[in-house]
Design an enzyme around this catalytic site. Structure first.
Site, short mmCIF file in Angstrom:
data_model
loop_
_atom_site.label_atom_id
_atom_site.label_comp_id
_atom_site.label_asym_id
_atom_site.label_seq_id
_atom_site.Cartn_x
_atom_site.Cartn_y
_atom_site.Cartn_z
N SER A 28 0.85 -1.18 0.00
CA SER A 28 0.00 0.00 0.00
C SER A 28 0.89 1.24 0.00
CB SER A 28 -0.88 -0.01 1.25
OG SER A 28 -1.49 1.25 1.48
N TYR A 51 -3.80 -1.22 9.83
CA TYR A 51 -3.61 -1.37 8.39
C TYR A 51 -2.18 -0.99 8.01
CZ TYR A 51 -4.56 -0.92 3.37
OH TYR A 51 -4.54 -1.06 1.99
#
Length: 254
Positions: free
Chosen positions: A148, A161
């Site tokens: 990410s 996350y």
């Protein structure tokens, strides 16, 4: 004529989280290129609909429903998937991921554990199982993990996350060191801001803030991941290992 280096026709693949979002886009790219793909997702009815849609188009798509946060269920999921793939696995994409948003001082531990189980633990468990298959194959295999932008940045209100995606990129490097000389390629795709279900809970102000920073002038879509996935799944990437590839419209470099 397209170089045969990019040909993935007939490869056997597993994509987790394949019923929606970026995972579905990556699975679709492989199917369109002639792969046999098992899509895995916890959303059983949605998965059935997606698989039927692809089968109706003539693609070799199959579905296995299950809970990737449950280690025992992962054992069943992998076994069923390998039965469908007749014991051969060329490409693994453990792409399933979730996000939960809370300020760090308010983050519920049960949600922290869930994010870690899906975003990190399932990734390693699936890779470990895949390696035991791929290392017995003369053709080796390709593993594509999903990082990410928070592989590099901190994000906001997404500590679990961010921690897991940072870990996935480091895990990719570690595994690559151990597997590069054994005919296994392991690389990480790091999507930028993508127009998918995962970002639906962002505030409009935050979305606008991110958009301004993207030199391409738009958010990405699942379609934007098809090319990088096909490259990493093919022999064109045989000398690439342990990389983290941003697919972000230039966000990272601005």
């Amino acid at each position: 004529m397209i170089s045969s280096k990019f040909d993935v026709t007939g490869k056997h693949c597993i994509v987790t989280g394949g019923a929606q979002g970026l995972s579905r886009g990556m699975a679709e790219g492989l199917l369109e290129a002639g792969c046999k793909v098992v899509l895995i997702d916890v959303q059983e009815e949605k998965l059935k609909q997606v698989v039927k849609e692809y089968q109706d188009k003539g693609y070799e798509a199959y579905g296995v429903a299950g809970n990737l946060a449950d280690r025992q269920d992962i054992n069943r999921i992998f076994t069923e998937s390998m039965d469908i793939l007749e014991g051969r696995l060329d490409v693994l994409i453990p792409a399933a991921g979730i996000q939960r948003r809370h300020l760090p001082e308010e983050f519920p531990m049960e949600e922290w554990d869930l994010v870690v189980d899906i975003n990190l633990n399932h990734v390693f468990i699936m890779i470990q199982k895949a390696l035991k298959v791929m290392l017995t194959q003369s053709t080796g295999g390709k593993i594509i993990t999903i990082g990410s932008m928070v592989t590099w940045f901190g994000g906001t209100t997404v500590p679990a996350y961010t921690a897991t995606k940072g870990a996935v990129s480091q895990l990719t490097k570690s595994l690559a060191v151990d597997c590069a000389g054994r005919n296994i390629n392991i690389n990480c795709i790091c999507p930028g801001y993508m127009d998918t279900e995962m970002c639906a809970n962002m505030t409009q102000a935050r979305k606008d803030e991110c958009t301004v920073r993207i030199p391409a002038g738009r958010w990405g879509t699942p379609e934007d991941l098809k090319g990088p996935v096909l490259f990493l799944a093919s022999s064109a990437s045989d000398y690439l290992n342990g990389t983290a590839i941003p697919v972000d419209g230039g966000y990272l470099v601005k």
